[in-house]
Write an enzyme that holds these catalytic residues in place. Structure first.
Site, PDB file in Angstrom:
ATOM      1  N   LYS A  72      47.873  75.163  33.687  1.00  0.00           N
ATOM      2  CA  LYS A  72      47.069  74.163  34.380  1.00  0.00           C
ATOM      3  C   LYS A  72      47.409  74.255  35.880  1.00  0.00           C
ATOM      4  O   LYS A  72      48.035  73.364  36.474  1.00  0.00           O
ATOM      5  CB  LYS A  72      47.332  72.774  33.799  1.00  0.00           C
ATOM      6  CG  LYS A  72      46.079  71.908  33.865  1.00  0.00           C
ATOM      7  CD  LYS A  72      46.168  70.742  32.934  1.00  0.00           C
ATOM      8  CE  LYS A  72      45.195  69.646  33.285  1.00  0.00           C
ATOM      9  NZ  LYS A  72      43.790  70.010  33.312  1.00  0.00           N
ATOM     10  N   GLU A  83      35.184  78.384  28.102  1.00  0.00           N
ATOM     11  CA  GLU A  83      35.306  76.931  28.259  1.00  0.00           C
ATOM     12  C   GLU A  83      34.493  76.525  29.477  1.00  0.00           C
ATOM     13  O   GLU A  83      33.890  77.367  30.134  1.00  0.00           O
ATOM     14  CB  GLU A  83      36.765  76.514  28.406  1.00  0.00           C
ATOM     15  CG  GLU A  83      37.473  77.093  29.605  1.00  0.00           C
ATOM     16  CD  GLU A  83      38.952  76.688  29.677  1.00  0.00           C
ATOM     17  OE1 GLU A  83      39.269  75.538  29.360  1.00  0.00           O
ATOM     18  OE2 GLU A  83      39.758  77.537  30.074  1.00  0.00           O
TER      19      GLU A  83
HETATM   20  C1  LIG Z   1      40.080  74.056  32.282  1.00  0.00           C
HETATM   21  C2  LIG Z   1      40.289  72.982  31.291  1.00  0.00           C
HETATM   22  N1  LIG Z   1      40.062  73.244  29.994  1.00  0.00           N
HETATM   23  C3  LIG Z   1      40.264  72.304  29.052  1.00  0.00           C
HETATM   24  C4  LIG Z   1      40.685  71.032  29.370  1.00  0.00           C
HETATM   25  C5  LIG Z   1      40.936  70.036  28.285  1.00  0.00           C
HETATM   26  O1  LIG Z   1      42.316  69.871  28.094  1.00  0.00           O
HETATM   27  P1  LIG Z   1      42.904  68.508  27.556  1.00  0.00           P
HETATM   28  O2  LIG Z   1      42.202  68.208  26.293  1.00  0.00           O
HETATM   29  O3  LIG Z   1      44.364  68.772  27.375  1.00  0.00           O
HETATM   30  O4  LIG Z   1      42.637  67.484  28.604  1.00  0.00           O
HETATM   31  C6  LIG Z   1      40.898  70.709  30.711  1.00  0.00           C
HETATM   32  C7  LIG Z   1      41.285  69.345  31.089  1.00  0.00           C
HETATM   33  O5  LIG Z   1      42.361  69.007  31.274  1.00  0.00           O
HETATM   34  C8  LIG Z   1      40.723  71.699  31.697  1.00  0.00           C
HETATM   35  O6  LIG Z   1      40.957  71.430  32.983  1.00  0.00           O
END
Ligand SMILES: Cc1ncc(COP(=O)(O)O)c(C=O)c1O
Length: 343
Positions: A187, A223
């Site tokens: 992240k 995604e």
């Molecule tokens: C690029 C990306 N993919 C997926 C997600 C979903 O992740 P999560 O369910 O842990 O929030 C997020 C959000 O945080 C994101 O920034």
């Protein structure tokens, strides 16, 4: 116990920063362990213009939520998964690794000090943003020697104001967000800057967001810029398998487990080709911020494909409802996902 609440119009909350009383702050030098931090008033921070994060993007963050539950507790949702991902992301970006206990305890301190900003039961949630940056100056490209970890929080309502919206998405053919062996599965703040221009272009054309394709064959969906994707077809719930470029979403994992263990669906983490998406009965995306948000239609080149006649599908609806029920502690379930911090 009656929990005191801040003077906020809880019904008009959207997904915008609302300043709260305090934030958590800790520093760490390379080679040392994260140990001591403290709560300070929410406010600006001072940085050298040569700070590594400002010049070379050495920063990672998390996003998680606290809920005022049905039984009048304040609980964190699957905080250990965020701790695990923070540990992974810090390692990947050469930041002193943040261990789970330090992470979780810091989050708890921050939420406890801002308890009155957790929206009342049924009115939203508190969004929690832990973030860590390389703050020391460097002219040449290298990892920083000094780091700052901050946690700030904000009460939030729905991500899409005005109720559940059906997303209109563009399948991106000109840009990639991330590549396998890159930092797409961390992240990292840089991943989000990569998505700004494609998002701007898509929004100018009336789309809500873009779907990224794999960067090698460009025939599989990955995604969207801030959420994971799912499709449902012929009794099977599918989401793209983690290939190194995709973020291992906490909501993604929760939806897979709710799908299999509560709804009794067959769940597959697999390759999803464009054709699979176009033929799907339902499509939706998942994330801490967006929860479960249905996709109404997607456009690929000049063609538009609708799901469930542009309405939210029954599976997405059930998953959406069950996830919220679990987060608010409204239903018995086989998971142990809530960590009550105020009982
Ligand atoms: C690029 C990306 N993919 C997926 C997600 C979903 O992740 P999560 O369910 O842990 O929030 C997020 C959000 O945080 C994101 O920034």
């Amino acid at each position: 116990m009656k929990l005191k609440k801040a003077k906020i119009d809880w019904d008009s909350l959207g997904f915008e920063l609302v300043k709260t009383r305090s934030m958590y702050m800790a520093t760490c030098r390379n080679g040392e362990e994260w140990a001591h931090g403290s709560l300070v008033p929410f406010g600006n921070i001072e940085l050298s213009p040569a700070a590594v994060v400002l010049n070379y993007g050495q920063g990672v963050f998390e996003g998680t939520k606290a809920f005022h539950t049905y039984n009048d507790q304040i609980s964190l949702f699957r905080i250990n998964r965020n701790a695990r991902r923070m540990h992974f992301s810090t390692k990947r970006l050469c930041i002193p690794q943040i261990n789970s206990d330090f992470f979780v305890n810091s989050v708890i301190s921050t939420v406890k000090d801002n308890l009155d900003f957790v929206p009342p039961y049924g009115k939203g949630s508190m969004y929690i943003r832990p973030i860590v940056w390389g703050t020391s100056p460097a002219l040449g490209v290298r990892a920083a020697s000094d780091y700052t970890f901050v946690i700030y929080v904000s009460p939030v309502g729905p991500y899409f104001k005005g109720g559940v919206k059906l997303l209109n998405l563009k399948i991106e053919t000109n840009y990639h967000r991330a590549a396998p062996k890159g930092i797409g599965n961390a992240k990292a703040i840089g991943n989000y800057s990569a998505s700004l221009y494609p998002l701007l272009k898509a929004k100018q054309k009336g789309f809500d967001e873009v779907i990224y394709l794999d960067s090698v064959a460009e025939d599989r969906i990955e995604e969207i810029g801030s959420a994971n994707l799912f499709i449902y077809n012929k009794g099977i719930l599918k989401t793209p398998k983690l290939n190194g470029a995709i973020l291992d979403g906490v909501t993604r994992d929760s939806v897979c487990k709710i799908g299999s263990d509560i709804l009794g669906l067959k769940v597959e983490e697999t390759d999803i080709f464009l054709k699979d998406l176009f033929e799907a009965e339902e499509a939706f995306c998942t994330g801490t911020a967006v929860e479960v948000t249905p996709i109404g239609k997607v456009s690929y080149k000049d063609k538009c494909y609708k799901f469930n006649k542009g309405q939210i599908g029954p599976i997405a609806k059930k998953l959406q409802k069950t996830l919220i029920n679990i987060q608010r502690n409204e239903i018995d379930n086989p998971f142990d996902w809530l960590l009550p911090i105020i009982i």
